[in-house]
Scaffold this motif. Sequence first.
Motif, PDB file in Angstrom:
ATOM      1  N   GLU A 134      -1.609  12.483  -5.335  1.00 17.94           N
ATOM      2  CA  GLU A 134      -1.328  12.610  -3.915  1.00 17.94           C
ATOM      3  C   GLU A 134      -1.653  11.297  -3.205  1.00 17.94           C
ATOM      4  O   GLU A 134      -2.691  10.682  -3.479  1.00 17.94           O
ATOM      5  CB  GLU A 134      -2.142  13.752  -3.315  1.00 17.94           C
ATOM      6  N   PRO A 135      -0.796  10.855  -2.292  1.00 20.84           N
ATOM      7  CA  PRO A 135      -1.024   9.587  -1.597  1.00 20.84           C
ATOM      8  C   PRO A 135      -2.405   9.481  -0.942  1.00 20.84           C
ATOM      9  O   PRO A 135      -3.000   8.403  -0.908  1.00 20.84           O
ATOM     10  CB  PRO A 135       0.091   9.547  -0.555  1.00 20.84           C
ATOM     11  N   ARG A 136      -2.946  10.593  -0.463  1.00 21.18           N
ATOM     12  CA  ARG A 136      -4.265  10.554   0.181  1.00 21.18           C
ATOM     13  C   ARG A 136      -5.376  10.165  -0.794  1.00 21.18           C
ATOM     14  O   ARG A 136      -6.450   9.754  -0.387  1.00 21.18           O
ATOM     15  CB  ARG A 136      -4.579  11.910   0.814  1.00 21.18           C
ATOM     16  N   ALA A 153       1.304   4.092  -3.125  1.00 22.03           N
ATOM     17  CA  ALA A 153       1.075   5.528  -2.924  1.00 22.03           C
ATOM     18  C   ALA A 153       2.312   6.342  -3.302  1.00 22.03           C
ATOM     19  O   ALA A 153       2.199   7.396  -3.943  1.00 22.03           O
ATOM     20  CB  ALA A 153       0.677   5.792  -1.482  1.00 22.03           C
ATOM     21  N   GLU A 154       3.493   5.868  -2.921  1.00 24.31           N
ATOM     22  CA  GLU A 154       4.730   6.585  -3.252  1.00 24.31           C
ATOM     23  C   GLU A 154       4.943   6.659  -4.762  1.00 24.31           C
ATOM     24  O   GLU A 154       5.243   7.725  -5.309  1.00 24.31           O
ATOM     25  CB  GLU A 154       5.929   5.895  -2.608  1.00 24.31           C
ATOM     26  N   GLU A 207       2.518   8.850  -6.720  1.00 21.53           N
ATOM     27  CA  GLU A 207       2.889  10.262  -6.617  1.00 21.53           C
ATOM     28  C   GLU A 207       4.067  10.566  -7.545  1.00 21.53           C
ATOM     29  O   GLU A 207       4.051  11.558  -8.286  1.00 21.53           O
ATOM     30  CB  GLU A 207       3.233  10.620  -5.181  1.00 21.53           C
ATOM     31  N   TYR A 229       0.837  -1.208   0.000  1.00 21.97           N
ATOM     32  CA  TYR A 229       0.000   0.000   0.000  1.00 21.97           C
ATOM     33  C   TYR A 229       0.871   1.255   0.000  1.00 21.97           C
ATOM     34  O   TYR A 229       0.627   2.201  -0.746  1.00 21.97           O
ATOM     35  CB  TYR A 229      -0.926   0.039   1.222  1.00 21.97           C
ATOM     36  N   ARG A 230       1.861   1.257   0.874  1.00 25.95           N
ATOM     37  CA  ARG A 230       2.757   2.409   0.996  1.00 25.95           C
ATOM     38  C   ARG A 230       3.500   2.659  -0.322  1.00 25.95           C
ATOM     39  O   ARG A 230       3.596   3.793  -0.798  1.00 25.95           O
ATOM     40  CB  ARG A 230       3.743   2.180   2.148  1.00 25.95           C
ATOM     41  N   ARG A 231       4.006   1.581  -0.925  1.00 28.44           N
ATOM     42  CA  ARG A 231       4.787   1.736  -2.158  1.00 28.44           C
ATOM     43  C   ARG A 231       3.905   2.163  -3.329  1.00 28.44           C
ATOM     44  O   ARG A 231       4.344   2.972  -4.167  1.00 28.44           O
ATOM     45  CB  ARG A 231       5.534   0.435  -2.473  1.00 28.44           C
ATOM     46  N   MET A 288      -5.089   7.747  -3.069  1.00 23.70           N
ATOM     47  CA  MET A 288      -4.939   6.354  -3.510  1.00 23.70           C
ATOM     48  C   MET A 288      -5.754   5.451  -2.589  1.00 23.70           C
ATOM     49  O   MET A 288      -5.398   5.244  -1.431  1.00 23.70           O
ATOM     50  CB  MET A 288      -3.463   5.946  -3.500  1.00 23.70           C
TER      51      MET A 288
END
Length: 139
Positions: free
Chosen positions: A100-102, A90-91, A94, A86-88, A104
């Motif tokens: 923007e990650p928010r 979003a990164e 961007e 999830y983190r990757r 996703m």
Amino acid sequence: MPFVRIDALGAGPDRLDALGRAVQDALVETLGVPPDDRFQVLTGHDGTTGSLRYGDYLGVHRDEGIVFVAITMRSGRTPDRKRAMYRRIAELAEDYAGTEPRNMFVTVTENDSIDWSLGDGLAQYAPAGNGPAGASGAS
């Protein structure tokens, strides 16, 4: 083999491609998915003939940059690997698409090997005669 659906508001071909690459690269990096194992449906919504609905659920403010990512894959990944994915995503979204990650919004649906046919009408991950998952039933 993940199957990915990406729906984005106001996204043309270039942004959709960038989002698809972001998700694929994240799957390769965090889950060890082979690079050529890429099966995606990318859909842009123009707000007139198709649209997306979203809210600020759980205090995350979303806007017209919203992207919905639905990933279907075989079960077995740990919660930590999913968090990293999830983190990757979003990164990279961007970095590649300026999203923007928010914005996703990612969901994962898991299933079993027998739930996949990759072509030719076969269950490649669970061939007949390989135990309960691949056992053929009586007609």
